[in-house]
Motif scaffolding. Structure first.
Motif, PDB file in Angstrom:
ATOM      1  N   UNK A 266       0.865  -1.200   0.016  1.00 59.00           N
ATOM      2  CA  UNK A 266       0.037  -0.019   0.192  1.00 59.00           C
ATOM      3  C   UNK A 266       0.818   1.200  -0.023  1.00 59.00           C
ATOM      4  N   UNK A 267       2.046   0.988   0.165  1.00 60.25           N
ATOM      5  CA  UNK A 267       3.028   2.320   0.003  1.00 60.25           C
ATOM      6  C   UNK A 267       3.988   2.208  -0.732  1.00 60.25           C
ATOM      7  N   UNK A 268       3.726   2.053  -2.184  1.00 61.71           N
ATOM      8  CA  UNK A 268       4.483   2.060  -3.279  1.00 61.71           C
ATOM      9  C   UNK A 268       3.799   2.859  -4.591  1.00 61.71           C
ATOM     10  N   UNK A 269       4.655   3.546  -5.170  1.00 58.78           N
ATOM     11  CA  UNK A 269       4.038   4.422  -6.385  1.00 58.78           C
ATOM     12  C   UNK A 269       5.304   5.008  -7.298  1.00 58.78           C
ATOM     13  N   UNK A 270       4.853   5.380  -8.566  1.00 55.64           N
ATOM     14  CA  UNK A 270       5.630   5.931  -9.305  1.00 55.64           C
ATOM     15  C   UNK A 270       6.995   5.486  -9.743  1.00 55.64           C
ATOM     16  N   UNK A 271       7.316   4.209 -10.005  1.00 63.52           N
ATOM     17  CA  UNK A 271       8.565   3.667  -9.941  1.00 63.52           C
ATOM     18  C   UNK A 271       9.258   3.996 -11.407  1.00 63.52           C
ATOM     19  N   UNK A 272      10.599   3.850 -11.374  1.00 62.36           N
ATOM     20  CA  UNK A 272      11.376   4.212 -12.559  1.00 62.36           C
ATOM     21  C   UNK A 272      12.295   3.129 -12.817  1.00 62.36           C
ATOM     22  N   UNK A 273      12.607   2.748 -14.188  1.00 60.06           N
ATOM     23  CA  UNK A 273      13.379   1.545 -14.406  1.00 60.06           C
ATOM     24  C   UNK A 273      14.539   2.081 -15.071  1.00 60.06           C
ATOM     25  N   UNK A 274      15.821   1.151 -14.950  1.00 61.99           N
ATOM     26  CA  UNK A 274      16.897   1.418 -15.696  1.00 61.99           C
ATOM     27  C   UNK A 274      17.161   0.295 -16.431  1.00 61.99           C
ATOM     28  N   UNK A 275      17.028   0.297 -17.673  1.00 58.41           N
ATOM     29  CA  UNK A 275      17.447  -0.958 -18.608  1.00 58.41           C
ATOM     30  C   UNK A 275      18.656  -0.985 -19.280  1.00 58.41           C
ATOM     31  N   UNK A 276      19.499  -2.134 -18.935  1.00 63.75           N
ATOM     32  CA  UNK A 276      20.465  -2.411 -19.729  1.00 63.75           C
ATOM     33  C   UNK A 276      20.670  -3.800 -20.399  1.00 63.75           C
ATOM     34  N   UNK A 277      21.657  -4.044 -21.062  1.00 67.31           N
ATOM     35  CA  UNK A 277      21.611  -5.574 -21.675  1.00 67.31           C
ATOM     36  C   UNK A 277      21.719  -6.652 -20.990  1.00 67.31           C
TER      37      UNK A 277
END
Length: 476
Positions: A266-277
């Motif tokens: 209930x306390x998680x929002x707006x994630x961001x990702x870092x993609x690499x090979x």
């Protein structure tokens, strides 16, 4: 401590995290632009350094060589009077534009609907100074009657560069992701929606008025779209949609086949990702779940989760696991073997932060309940290895919020269940089988902050508990 010198982050607030990225004071929300440059990870985030409230939003900045030892960097972007971002430097991403690190962010002018996509570049090698481009890369398309336009995300697919912008249309429940081509990062061409909430799969798994912080990554041979669900009443949850990216018509279109929650807590929002090979990493924002008075007294609000690795499990569902680099924080393990009974069995834990692994083995495949207590605050995880049902139940000290429950499903029909719990100050990140994760906030209610684990279930279940006290970086 992970984001600063130990002296800088010292606080008397037992709820304050020691290992999670955030500065010592002020407001933090969305992670922005995870980026690798010159051998370091760079993590930006929404930040108000002057108060624990959402105002005067800037881009905070931390960097690390190993995902464990974090260094607080100078603030990267601040609102500039007379510029596109005079009202705030909101969420976005950072990309490598032909050797030039470039921030692509939401510039807020006179209000939330006065939003455009702005660019800033860095040339100092450590990403500590930024130069803003005077003109917007894009503005909201005309005629769409938008109620939101923000959070650009740039990705490359099939030889071209594209950008997503989160949006929503008037009328309610009309969340959408707008698609642009931006091979030239300074010249964006609007291509229409990538997908929207009218899609039946999206309507089932990701209902919202606005899809915020869209992130699109490839995992194996599938594409995964992550969207944060905003409604007119409250911030919501974070959903993922697994599907295919079709470019046969010359314009990419995303068709989802199934979906779910990125995080069941209930306390998680707006994630961001870092993609690499090699892998895809994710950070999310964990907001406060205590009263405004407590927040103001503490002088800080919000933090970023520990880094997680994203994969698709054999069933095609999104799976999250802690980044393996976090093992470097572990001290000497403390191991207990507990015969679970109908009456609660108590295991006292070292003081935090903690990394706890729990292996349950039940030949009868009966449910077991594990309760983590921090003073008067508690979180219970109940797992049923026969049916694959896992439930989280926790009390909430906030007087205006009810006790919270959430249920998910993991692989059933097994005799053994493996869980992992990362506890740091007031944040608990609970990892279950199949990559299921819950992010919850537990606020210590006594100065001593006694921490214990209580197990209850059927006779014949054995629990092997291994707990590591996590060492603060810089401490041998």
């Amino acid at each position: 401590m992970t984001i600063a010198d130990p002296v800088e982050n010292r606080t008397q607030d037992d709820a304050f995290p020691a290992l999670h990225v955030r500065p010592p004071a002020g407001w933090v929300n969305d992670p922005n632009g995870p980026f690798q440059w010159n051998g370091r990870y760079h993590l930006f985030y929404q930040h108000n350094p002057s108060a624990p409230v959402h105002a005067n939003i800037q881009w905070g900045h931390a960097s690390s060589a190993d995902l464990v030892h974090w260094r607080t960097e100078p603030i990267a972007l601040t609102p500039t009077p007379g510029h596109l971002d005079a009202g705030g430097c909101w969420s976005g991403c950072v990309v490598d534009d032909d050797g030039v690190p470039t921030a692509v962010y939401t510039a807020i002018g006179n209000g939330v609907l006065d939003a455009s996509i702005a660019l800033a570049t860095s040339a100092d090698g450590q990403l500590r100074t930024w130069r803003k481009h005077p003109a917007p890369a894009a503005r909201a398309p005309q005629g769409l009657h938008l109620i939101g336009y923000r959070d650009p995300f740039v990705f490359t697919a099939y030889g071209h560069r594209y950008a997503l912008v989160g949006a929503g249309l008037r009328g309610g429940g009309a969340a959408t992701v707008l698609l642009y081509r931006c091979d030239d990062l300074y010249e964006w061409t609007y291509l229409g929606p990538l997908t929207n909430a009218a899609d039946p799969v999206a309507a089932r798994y990701a209902p919202a008025d606005i899809w915020e912080c869209p992130q699109l990554v490839r995992l194996g041979d599938r594409w995964v779209l992550i969207v944060s669900l905003w409604t007119s009443e409250i911030l919501g949850r974070v959903a993922y949609l697994v599907g295919d990216l079709d470019i046969s018509g010359g314009v990419p279109r995303f068709t989802p086949t199934h979906g779910g929650l990125v995080d069941a807590g209930r306390d998680f929002y707006a994630p961001a990702v870092l993609a690499s090979p090699e892998r895809v990493l994710l950070w999310g924002w964990s907001w406060e779940d205590r009263t405004d008075a407590d927040v103001l007294a503490g002088g800080w609000a919000g933090l970023l989760t520990l880094p997680r690795v994203l994969t698709l499990n054999p069933a095609g569902r999104l799976a999250s696991t802690p980044a393996p680099e976090l093992h470097a924080l572990r001290g000497t393990p403390v191991r207990r073997v507990v015969a679970v009974r109908e009456q609660p069995q108590t295991v006292d834990l070292p003081s935090g932060p903690l990394d706890i692994e729990i292996r349950l083995h039940s030949q009868a495949r009966q449910p077991t309940a594990l309760t983590l207590r921090l003073g008067d605050n508690w979180l219970t995880v109940t797992v049923d290895p026969a049916t694959g049902r896992a439930a989280v139940h926790r009390n909430v000290l906030h007087p205006e919020r009810a006790t919270r429950d959430a249920t998910v499903h993991i692989t059933g029909g097994t005799e053994s269940v493996h869980m992992r719990l990362l506890l740091d100050g007031s944040i608990a990140e609970v990892f279950l089988p199949d990559g299921v994760v819950f992010t919850e906030r537990l606020y210590p209610t006594t100065p001593a902050r006694h921490t214990s684990l209580h197990l209850r279930g059927s006779v014949g279940t054995q629990a092997v508990i291994t707990a590591w006290q996590l060492r603060l970086p810089g401490v041998p």
